[in-house]
Design an enzyme around this catalytic site. Structure first.
Site, PDB file in Angstrom:
ATOM      1  N   GLU A 171       0.824  -1.215   0.000  1.00 35.25           N
ATOM      2  CA  GLU A 171       0.000   0.000   0.000  1.00 35.25           C
ATOM      3  C   GLU A 171       0.858   1.265   0.000  1.00 35.25           C
ATOM      4  O   GLU A 171       1.194   1.795   1.065  1.00 35.25           O
ATOM      5  CB  GLU A 171      -0.924   0.015   1.226  1.00 35.25           C
ATOM      6  CG  GLU A 171      -2.035  -1.002   1.131  1.00 35.25           C
ATOM      7  CD  GLU A 171      -3.048  -0.891   2.268  1.00 35.25           C
ATOM      8  OE1 GLU A 171      -2.816  -0.111   3.211  1.00 35.25           O
ATOM      9  OE2 GLU A 171      -4.067  -1.586   2.206  1.00 35.25           O
ATOM     10  N   GLU A 258      -6.121  -7.502  -0.831  1.00 38.02           N
ATOM     11  CA  GLU A 258      -6.476  -7.340   0.585  1.00 38.02           C
ATOM     12  C   GLU A 258      -7.805  -6.615   0.712  1.00 38.02           C
ATOM     13  O   GLU A 258      -8.029  -5.607   0.059  1.00 38.02           O
ATOM     14  CB  GLU A 258      -5.371  -6.527   1.277  1.00 38.02           C
ATOM     15  CG  GLU A 258      -5.510  -6.500   2.779  1.00 38.02           C
ATOM     16  CD  GLU A 258      -4.498  -5.549   3.418  1.00 38.02           C
ATOM     17  OE1 GLU A 258      -3.288  -5.755   3.245  1.00 38.02           O
ATOM     18  OE2 GLU A 258      -4.946  -4.604   4.073  1.00 38.02           O
TER      19      GLU A 258
HETATM   20  C1  IDC Z   1      -3.246  -3.968  10.337  1.00 40.01           C
HETATM   21  C2  IDC Z   1      -3.515  -5.123  11.292  1.00 40.01           C
HETATM   22  C3  IDC Z   1      -3.216  -4.707  12.707  1.00 40.01           C
HETATM   23  C4  IDC Z   1      -1.803  -4.153  12.795  1.00 40.01           C
HETATM   24  C5  IDC Z   1      -1.602  -3.032  11.777  1.00 40.01           C
HETATM   25  C6  IDC Z   1      -0.171  -2.554  11.746  1.00 40.01           C
HETATM   26  O1  IDC Z   1      -4.833  -5.568  11.118  1.00 40.01           O
HETATM   27  O2  IDC Z   1      -3.368  -5.801  13.592  1.00 40.01           O
HETATM   28  O3  IDC Z   1      -1.555  -3.647  14.093  1.00 40.01           O
HETATM   29  O4  IDC Z   1      -1.930  -3.498  10.493  1.00 40.01           O
HETATM   30  O5  IDC Z   1      -0.043  -1.415  10.969  1.00 40.01           O
HETATM   31  C7  IDC Z   1      -4.186  -2.261   5.648  1.00 40.01           C
HETATM   32  C8  IDC Z   1      -2.853  -2.883   5.742  1.00 40.01           C
HETATM   33  C9  IDC Z   1      -2.783  -3.910   6.823  1.00 40.01           C
HETATM   34  C10 IDC Z   1      -3.572  -3.474   8.041  1.00 40.01           C
HETATM   35  C11 IDC Z   1      -5.042  -3.387   7.638  1.00 40.01           C
HETATM   36  C12 IDC Z   1      -5.975  -3.006   8.780  1.00 40.01           C
HETATM   37  O6  IDC Z   1      -2.383  -3.392   4.516  1.00 40.01           O
HETATM   38  O7  IDC Z   1      -1.433  -4.106   7.160  1.00 40.01           O
HETATM   39  O8  IDC Z   1      -3.415  -4.432   9.042  1.00 40.01           O
HETATM   40  N1  IDC Z   1      -5.172  -2.442   6.536  1.00 40.01           N
HETATM   41  O9  IDC Z   1      -5.644  -1.734   9.268  1.00 40.01           O
HETATM   42  N2  IDC Z   1      -4.624  -1.432   4.733  1.00 40.01           N
HETATM   43  C13 IDC Z   1      -5.865  -1.034   5.035  1.00 40.01           C
HETATM   44  C14 IDC Z   1      -6.241  -1.672   6.193  1.00 40.01           C
END
Ligand code: IDC
Length: 331
Positions: A171, A258
């Site tokens: 991302e 994702e």
């Molecule tokens: C989130 C995880 C969370 C963690 C965080 C770290 O769910 O447990 O603490 O990352 O930064 C994304 C990302 C993905 C995120 C997810 C939800 O690619 O890494 O995971 N998310 O926030 N993009 C949009 C949402």
């Protein structure tokens, strides 16, 4: 003499039967140990028989934190539920990421990728190797050097493994432009293609992989490239579905590497009505997807309840609402 003839006939019959049995078994064995190489044709992912393919599966959580789900029985179960792709999310920076941990950490992460690819192969699933850039390294140019080293290693190792799909920047965010991403892609794609010349490569888009329109306007000039769209159904509604719809009309090959059905924090309430609208578009257009995430972290997007400490052989009662919803989509 008669007895001898009878014995011979019996022997011939037995040979024929075992011969036939092993002949019948051959296609099964080949099928179980090989998977069709995919390619991109127009906006579609297609197999070697030129049939459109929609991959449906799940993304691990960060493999630095939740590596325990990369195990034989778990992958077997994912496959039995109907998943045909697993995404191995390797954070590049955050939480013991590939570029921020020490040498031992790098080695451990590579080992987890190896196990994940091996198991995906064993259970006839595709596997995405995801270079998971996020908030702290939202511009992929930040760790370009390390990414080159990593993808050179992976593509050499998997040059003859058609299951492997490469996702070069999860991302891009914090103001990273499509030009930045293009610069990075032009460095990384040739590194992969040098070894795995026909591999499918997925490129993230600006603003947390939402701005497909930028790729529509200036697509990369390589074959077998797809562009990532990420959505979280409770946060991203019609406006982002419109972006997708417009990309589809422009025949842009999109892979939703994702998504989840809660909000963009990975937590919060579930929005099933928005989720169902998303699934309609994805299925209608044969767009492949991976749900976030395969873990028992106490957040809405996890598919395993935090109270469940098993790492395989899950019962329906071990799944969260997100997990149950996702499992239903696979059928
Ligand atoms: C989130 C995880 C969370 C963690 C965080 C770290 O769910 O447990 O603490 O990352 O930064 C994304 C990302 C993905 C995120 C997810 C939800 O690619 O890494 O995971 N998310 O926030 N993009 C949009 C949402």
């Amino acid at each position: 003499m008669k007895k001898f003839k009878k014995l011979c006939l019996l022997l011939i019959a037995a040979l024929l039967i075992t011969g036939a049995a092993s002949y019948i078994a051959i296609p099964q064995i080949t099928e179980a140990s090989s998977i069709s190489r995919l390619h991109v044709d127009g906006q579609y992912l297609k197999n070697s028989k030129n049939k459109k393919v929609q991959l449906k599966g799940i993304s691990t959580h960060g493999i630095a934190w939740y590596p325990e789900y990369i195990n034989d029985k778990c992958f077997k179960q994912l496959h039995s539920w109907g998943a045909n792709v697993v995404r191995l999310a390797m954070y590049s920076s955050e939480y013991n990421g590939y570029c921020t941990g020490d040498a031992a950490n790098k080695k451990a992460l590579k080992k987890r990728i190896e196990t994940g690819v091996k198991l995906a192969k064993k259970y006839n699933m595709y596997v995405i190797i995801d270079w998971h850039i996020m908030n702290t390294d939202g511009n992929p140019l930040t760790h370009q050097k390390e990414a080159k080293e990593f993808f050179s290693w992976a593509s050499k190792k998997y040059k003859n493994t058609p299951n492997v799909i490469y996702e070069i920047c999860n991302e891009p965010c914090n103001g990273t432009t499509w030009d930045d991403i293009t610069k990075y892609a032009k460095k990384i794609i040739p590194v992969i293609r040098k070894n795995a010349s026909k591999s499918v490569i997925i490129v993230g888009t600006p603003n947390w992989s939402q701005e497909l329109d930028k790729a529509v306007a200036k697509p990369l000039k390589y074959k077998n490239i797809m562009y990532a769209l990420h959505f979280y159904a409770a946060t991203h509604g019609d406006w982002l579905r419109d972006t997708l719809q417009s990309a589809v009309s422009n025949k842009l090959p999109v892979f939703v590497t994702e998504f989840s059905i809660c909000d963009a924090s990975g937590n919060g309430a579930i929005d099933k009505s928005s989720a169902n609208k998303w699934m309609k578009i994805l299925n209608k257009n044969k767009i492949s997807y991976c749900l976030w995430n395969l873990s028992n972290k106490a957040e809405t997007s996890s598919i395993i309840k935090s109270s469940c400490t098993k790492t395989s052989v899950f019962k329906t009662a071990d799944l969260t609402e997100t997990g149950k919803w996702w499992k239903k989509q696979l059928k």
